[in-house]
Write an enzyme that holds these catalytic residues in place. Structure first.
Site, PDB file in Angstrom:
ATOM      1  N   THR A   1      -4.610   8.011   8.346  1.00  0.00           N
ATOM      2  CA  THR A   1      -4.678   6.609   7.933  1.00  0.00           C
ATOM      3  C   THR A   1      -6.361   6.585   7.818  1.00  0.00           C
ATOM      4  O   THR A   1      -7.392   6.658   8.743  1.00  0.00           O
ATOM      5  CB  THR A   1      -3.992   5.725   8.265  1.00  0.00           C
TER       6      THR A   1
ATOM      7  N   ARG B   1       7.955   2.973  -0.748  1.00  0.00           N
ATOM      8  CA  ARG B   1       7.944   2.010   0.213  1.00  0.00           C
ATOM      9  C   ARG B   1       6.550   1.972   0.186  1.00  0.00           C
ATOM     10  O   ARG B   1       6.133   3.311  -0.075  1.00  0.00           O
ATOM     11  CB  ARG B   1       8.206   4.033   1.871  1.00  0.00           C
TER      12      ARG B   1
ATOM     13  N   GLY C   1       3.681   1.068   2.708  1.00  0.00           N
ATOM     14  CA  GLY C   1       2.840   0.863   4.496  1.00  0.00           C
ATOM     15  C   GLY C   1       2.349  -0.406   5.005  1.00  0.00           C
ATOM     16  O   GLY C   1       2.541  -1.194   3.568  1.00  0.00           O
ATOM     17  N   ASP C   2       1.595  -0.476   5.628  1.00  0.00           N
ATOM     18  CA  ASP C   2       0.591  -2.311   6.263  1.00  0.00           C
ATOM     19  C   ASP C   2      -0.977  -1.999   5.506  1.00  0.00           C
ATOM     20  O   ASP C   2      -1.156  -2.989   5.372  1.00  0.00           O
ATOM     21  CB  ASP C   2       0.422  -1.542   7.409  1.00  0.00           C
TER      22      ASP C   2
ATOM     23  N   THR D   1      -4.114   1.737  11.753  1.00  0.00           N
ATOM     24  CA  THR D   1      -3.174   2.938  11.559  1.00  0.00           C
ATOM     25  C   THR D   1      -1.782   3.423  12.587  1.00  0.00           C
ATOM     26  O   THR D   1      -2.396   2.695  13.374  1.00  0.00           O
ATOM     27  CB  THR D   1      -4.477   3.927  11.646  1.00  0.00           C
ATOM     28  N   GLY D   2      -1.104   3.435  11.997  1.00  0.00           N
ATOM     29  CA  GLY D   2      -0.102   4.008  12.593  1.00  0.00           C
ATOM     30  C   GLY D   2       1.656   3.398  12.191  1.00  0.00           C
ATOM     31  O   GLY D   2       1.771   3.674  10.891  1.00  0.00           O
TER      32      GLY D   2
ATOM     33  N   GLY E   1       3.618   1.686   9.753  1.00  0.00           N
ATOM     34  CA  GLY E   1       3.889   0.899   8.735  1.00  0.00           C
ATOM     35  C   GLY E   1       4.790  -0.063   9.245  1.00  0.00           C
ATOM     36  O   GLY E   1       4.222  -1.704   9.141  1.00  0.00           O
TER      37      GLY E   1
END
Ligand code: ASP
Length: 355
Positions: free
Chosen positions: A198, A226, A228-229, A249-250, A252
Site C-alpha cells: 500500500t 472485502r 481493508g483499512d 499499511t498492514g 487491514g
C-alpha cells in the site's frame, strides 16, 4: 477526580515535563512523509538492483510532494502528487501493480483527509480508475458523501471525467503469480506477498495545514467485497490540524479494529495540552495551552498504538506527521518502504527497520 481523569491528568503532567511550548506558525516550515508498504523484508532477497529501484521510486515520490510544499502549495496537493506516482509504479500495491482478488481482478481502495476541516473522501472496489487517490479527492471536494463503493464510485468518476484504464493496465504477472501460488499452496496472503505494498503520504504545508492520503489494492486473494483499512477514515487514513496526519499499511482487519489512524491523532491531541481544563472547570483548552508535539512524544504515542495492533496479532506500520512538523515512522515488521523530507533539510528514504 475519577480514575480515568486521574490517568489523563497524570499523562498530561508527564508529557509537560519533556515538552516545550508550541511555537507560532512558521511560514517557512513544511514537512512530508511517504510509505510504500511495510512487511517481511530480508536483506538476502534484496539485490542491489532491486534496492536501488525501490529507493529511486520512493525518492521520486518524496521529491514530488516536497517540491509542492517548498513552493508554498497545499498539503493535499503534495499528498496527491506523491501518491499518483506510486499508483503508476508497479512495484507498489496501488493502481498499476495492485494485488489480485480471489476472482482474479484488481479492486482498488483509496482515501484522503484534509486536516483543516476534517473533510474526507474515500472509495472502495473500483476497477477502472487510473488514480483512485484522485477519485477519493473528488469525492471529498464534492462534499455530499465521504465513502463511495464499486459501480457507484465508477459512475461518479465518469461524471467527474477522471482518467480511466482497462484491466490490463493494473494487472502484472508478479501479482497474478502470487494469487496462483496462494491458491495452489493453500497459503495466506501474507505467505505469498510477505509485504504490504500500500502507498500513503502525509504532509504539513507552510500555512500549517495537515493532509493524509492512502491508496491500495488491498490483500491478495481478498473475497466477498472485502475492504481493508486504507479507505476507512480513522483506520488507515486520518488528518486533523489539531494533532496529526496518519497513513497506515498492514493487515487491514487489525488496523480497523484498533482504529489506528484516529487513535494516534486523538492521543496526540490530548498530549498536546499542557493542562486539561475541561477536567477542572469545563472550559475548552485555548490554543495557547498547547505544547509542542516533539518527535519523542509522537514516536511514543505511535509505537503505543502499533503495540495494540501487535497485541491483537496484526502487523504493519504508519507514517505520522504532527502539527509541529515532527515526521515519524512506526512499524512492527522487519521493514517499511518509507521516506521523509522537511524544510529543515531532512531528506531520506529507507527500507529496513535498522536504518
Ligand atoms: N492495509 C492494506 C489492506 O489491508 C494492505 C496493505 O497495507 O498493503 O487492505
Amino acid at each position: 477526580m475519577t480514575g480515568p481523569s486521574r490517568i489523563l491528568a497524570a499523562l498530561a503532567a508527564l508529557l509537560a515535563t519533556f515538552a516545550v511550548p508550541a511555537a507560532a506558525q512558521d511560514e517557512t516550515r513544511w514537512s512530508f512523509a511517504i510509505h510504500g508498504g511495510a512487511g517481511t523484508m530480508s536483506r538476502a532477497d534484496m539485490t542491489p538492483e532491486r534496492r536501488a529501484a525501490y529507493e529511486a521510486a520512493l525518492q521520486r515520490a518524496l521529491d514530488a510532494g516536497a517540491a509542492v510544499l517548498r513552493d508554498g502549495g497545499t498539503a493535499m496537493d503534495a499528498v496527491e502528487a506523491a501518491i499518483v506516482l506510486m499508483e503508476d509504479d508497479e512495484k507498489f500495491n496501488a493502481g498499476r501493480g495492485a494485488v489480485f482478488t480471489w476472482e482474479g481482478r484488481n479492486e482498488l481502495d483509496a482515501a484522503v483527509m484534509d486536516g483543516r476541516d476534517r473533510s474526507a473522501g474515500a472509495v472502495t472496489g473500483v476497477t477502472s480508475i487510473r488514480h483512485p487517490i484522485r477519485l477519493a479527492r473528488a469525492v471529498m471536494a464534492d462534499g455530499r458523501h465521504v465513502f463511495l463503493s464499486g459501480a457507484g464510485a465508477e459512475e461518479f468518476a465518469r461524471d467527474h471525467e477522471l482518467e480511466t484504464a482497462g484491466p490490463e493496465w493494473f494487472a502484472t504477472d508478479a501479482r497474478r503469480e502470487a494469487l496462483q501460488r496462494m491458491k495452489a499452496e493453500k497459503v495466506s496472503a501474507l505467505d505469498v506477498d510477505l509485504k504490504f505494498g500500500t502507498v500513503g503520504a502525509v504532509a504539513l504545508d507552510r500555512a500549517g495545514n495537515l493532509a493524509a492520503g492512502t491508496s491500495t489494492g488491498g490483500m491478495t486473494g481478498k473475497r466477498w467485497g472485502r475492504i481493508g483499512d486504507a479507505p476507512v477514515i480513522g483506520a488507515g487514513t486520518y488528518a486533523d490540524n489539531r494533532s496529526c496526519a496518519v497513513s497506515a499499511t498492514g493487515w487491514g482487519e487489525y488496523f480497523i479494529r484498533v482504529g489506528v489512524a484516529q487513535e494516534i491523532c486523538t492521543r496526540l491531541r490530548l498530549a498536546g495540552r499542557t493542562t486539561l481544563p475541561e477536567l477542572e472547570d469545563g472550559a475548552e483548552a485555548q490554543a495557547s495551552d498547547t505544547i509542542q508535539l516533539t518527535e519523542p512524544i509522537v514516536q511514543n504515542v505511535s509505537d503505543a498504538v502499533l503495540a495494540e495492533v501487535a497485541e491483537l496479532g496484526g502487523d504493519g506500520g504508519v507514517i505520522v506527521l504532527a502539527r509541529s512538523g515532527a515526521a515519524v515512522f512506526s512499524f512492527n515488521t522487519s521493514g517499511m518502504y518509507r521516506g521523509r523530507a522537511t524544510s529543515e533539510g531532512v531528506n531520506e528514504v529507507a527500507i529496513f527497520a535498522d536504518e
